[in-house]
Design a protein around this motif. Sequence first.
Motif, mmCIF file in Angstrom:
data_model
loop_
_atom_site.group_PDB
_atom_site.id
_atom_site.type_symbol
_atom_site.label_atom_id
_atom_site.label_comp_id
_atom_site.label_asym_id
_atom_site.label_seq_id
_atom_site.Cartn_x
_atom_site.Cartn_y
_atom_site.Cartn_z
ATOM 1 N N VAL A 176 65.496 -28.602 -47.943
ATOM 2 C CA VAL A 176 66.091 -28.191 -46.666
ATOM 3 C C VAL A 176 65.233 -28.668 -45.499
ATOM 4 C CG1 VAL A 176 66.679 -26.194 -45.220
ATOM 5 C CG2 VAL A 176 67.355 -26.233 -47.624
ATOM 6 N N PHE A 177 63.928 -28.474 -45.590
ATOM 7 C CA PHE A 177 63.031 -28.929 -44.522
ATOM 8 C C PHE A 177 63.147 -30.440 -44.332
ATOM 9 C CE2 PHE A 177 59.476 -25.473 -44.327
ATOM 10 C CZ PHE A 177 60.432 -24.513 -44.054
ATOM 11 N N ALA A 178 63.135 -31.179 -45.426
ATOM 12 C CA ALA A 178 63.239 -32.638 -45.332
ATOM 13 C C ALA A 178 64.588 -33.042 -44.745
ATOM 14 C CB ALA A 178 63.039 -33.273 -46.705
ATOM 15 N N GLY A 179 65.643 -32.356 -45.140
ATOM 16 C CA GLY A 179 66.973 -32.655 -44.600
ATOM 17 C C GLY A 179 67.051 -32.409 -43.106
ATOM 18 N N GLN A 180 66.438 -31.332 -42.656
ATOM 19 C CA GLN A 180 66.428 -31.064 -41.219
ATOM 20 C C GLN A 180 65.549 -32.062 -40.484
ATOM 21 O OE1 GLN A 180 65.371 -26.872 -41.156
ATOM 22 N NE2 GLN A 180 67.509 -26.352 -40.745
ATOM 23 N N GLY A 181 64.412 -32.388 -41.064
ATOM 24 C CA GLY A 181 63.521 -33.364 -40.422
ATOM 25 C C GLY A 181 64.132 -34.748 -40.353
ATOM 26 N N ALA A 182 64.997 -35.081 -41.309
ATOM 27 C CA ALA A 182 65.659 -36.386 -41.327
ATOM 28 C C ALA A 182 66.957 -36.370 -40.529
ATOM 29 C CB ALA A 182 65.945 -36.806 -42.764
ATOM 30 N N ASN A 183 67.230 -35.259 -39.855
ATOM 31 C CA ASN A 183 68.415 -35.102 -39.012
ATOM 32 C C ASN A 183 69.711 -35.103 -39.834
ATOM 33 O OD1 ASN A 183 69.408 -34.531 -36.495
ATOM 34 N ND2 ASN A 183 69.620 -36.662 -35.871
ATOM 35 N N LEU A 184 69.634 -34.678 -41.092
ATOM 36 C CA LEU A 184 70.811 -34.586 -41.948
ATOM 37 C C LEU A 184 71.442 -33.195 -41.909
ATOM 38 C CD1 LEU A 184 69.411 -36.478 -45.070
ATOM 39 C CD2 LEU A 184 70.935 -37.374 -43.292
ATOM 40 N N ILE A 185 70.625 -32.181 -41.591
ATOM 41 C CA ILE A 185 71.105 -30.801 -41.497
ATOM 42 C C ILE A 185 70.874 -30.331 -40.059
ATOM 43 C CG2 ILE A 185 70.875 -28.454 -42.390
ATOM 44 C CD1 ILE A 185 69.641 -29.669 -44.937
ATOM 45 N N PRO A 186 71.922 -30.249 -39.260
ATOM 46 C CA PRO A 186 71.755 -29.862 -37.854
ATOM 47 C C PRO A 186 71.652 -28.342 -37.681
ATOM 48 C CG PRO A 186 74.046 -30.356 -38.304
ATOM 49 C CD PRO A 186 73.290 -30.636 -39.572
ATOM 50 N N GLY A 187 71.274 -27.928 -36.478
ATOM 51 C CA GLY A 187 71.336 -26.525 -36.109
ATOM 52 C C GLY A 187 70.017 -25.800 -36.063
ATOM 53 N N SER A 188 68.930 -26.513 -35.917
ATOM 54 C CA SER A 188 67.615 -25.881 -35.898
ATOM 55 C C SER A 188 66.696 -26.654 -34.965
ATOM 56 C CB SER A 188 67.056 -25.873 -37.317
ATOM 57 O OG SER A 188 65.672 -25.707 -37.341
ATOM 58 N N SER A 189 65.618 -26.002 -34.556
ATOM 59 C CA SER A 189 64.630 -26.712 -33.737
ATOM 60 C C SER A 189 63.872 -27.750 -34.576
ATOM 61 C CB SER A 189 63.638 -25.722 -33.129
ATOM 62 O OG SER A 189 62.930 -25.053 -34.148
ATOM 63 N N MET A 190 64.005 -27.660 -35.903
ATOM 64 C CA MET A 190 63.356 -28.609 -36.794
ATOM 65 C C MET A 190 64.167 -29.901 -36.926
ATOM 66 S SD MET A 190 62.194 -25.818 -39.719
ATOM 67 C CE MET A 190 62.714 -26.865 -41.007
ATOM 68 N N THR A 191 65.416 -29.870 -36.525
ATOM 69 C CA THR A 191 66.313 -31.010 -36.702
ATOM 70 C C THR A 191 65.796 -32.231 -35.948
ATOM 71 O OG1 THR A 191 68.185 -29.532 -36.969
ATOM 72 C CG2 THR A 191 68.686 -31.807 -36.417
ATOM 73 N N GLY A 192 65.652 -33.328 -36.661
ATOM 74 C CA GLY A 192 65.235 -34.587 -36.061
ATOM 75 C C GLY A 192 63.741 -34.734 -35.870
ATOM 76 N N ASP A 193 62.947 -33.733 -36.245
ATOM 77 C CA ASP A 193 61.490 -33.788 -36.089
ATOM 78 C C ASP A 193 60.881 -34.309 -37.394
ATOM 79 O OD1 ASP A 193 58.802 -33.428 -35.601
ATOM 80 O OD2 ASP A 193 58.974 -31.321 -35.025
ATOM 81 N N ARG A 194 60.293 -35.495 -37.341
ATOM 82 C CA ARG A 194 59.757 -36.145 -38.543
ATOM 83 C C ARG A 194 58.660 -35.323 -39.222
ATOM 84 N NH1 ARG A 194 62.459 -40.370 -40.628
ATOM 85 N NH2 ARG A 194 63.251 -41.759 -39.045
ATOM 86 N N THR A 195 57.980 -34.471 -38.468
ATOM 87 C CA THR A 195 56.946 -33.621 -39.058
ATOM 88 C C THR A 195 57.527 -32.785 -40.185
ATOM 89 O OG1 THR A 195 55.812 -33.489 -36.933
ATOM 90 C CG2 THR A 195 55.236 -31.832 -38.567
ATOM 91 N N TRP A 196 58.719 -32.232 -39.976
ATOM 92 C CA TRP A 196 59.358 -31.403 -40.991
ATOM 93 C C TRP A 196 59.846 -32.224 -42.176
ATOM 94 C CZ3 TRP A 196 58.046 -26.696 -41.069
ATOM 95 C CH2 TRP A 196 57.682 -26.060 -39.886
ATOM 96 N N LEU A 197 60.168 -33.474 -41.936
ATOM 97 C CA LEU A 197 60.522 -34.359 -43.035
ATOM 98 C C LEU A 197 59.341 -34.501 -43.992
ATOM 99 C CD1 LEU A 197 62.303 -36.487 -44.484
ATOM 100 C CD2 LEU A 197 61.377 -38.164 -42.880
ATOM 101 N N TYR A 198 58.170 -34.747 -43.452
ATOM 102 C CA TYR A 198 56.978 -34.933 -44.281
ATOM 103 C C TYR A 198 56.559 -33.632 -44.955
ATOM 104 C CZ TYR A 198 56.907 -39.246 -41.619
ATOM 105 O OH TYR A 198 57.266 -40.444 -41.037
#
Length: 69
Positions: free
Chosen positions: A23-45
């Motif tokens: 889930v974290f990686a999906g949000q970081g990769a901008n695949l799961i929208p709706g969070s402040s984590m969305t699109g942030d590469r830090t959460w992908l890693y």
Amino acid sequence: MKSRAGRITLIVVGAIALLVGVVFAGQGANLIPGSSMTGDRTWLYIGLVLAVVGIVLLVLGIRRRKDGS
């Protein structure tokens, strides 16, 4: 792992870590929208590392001992 409870614990914790990591990686990769984590590469890693830890814990929990038990 020798005890049944310990193995089950590793499997449960590993599965949760894997799920949260995905889930974290999906949000970081901008695949799961709706969070402040969305699109942030830090959460992908962070998610990728957490998913790998989860896989390692699952393998340790599922793996059988060599003596056939």
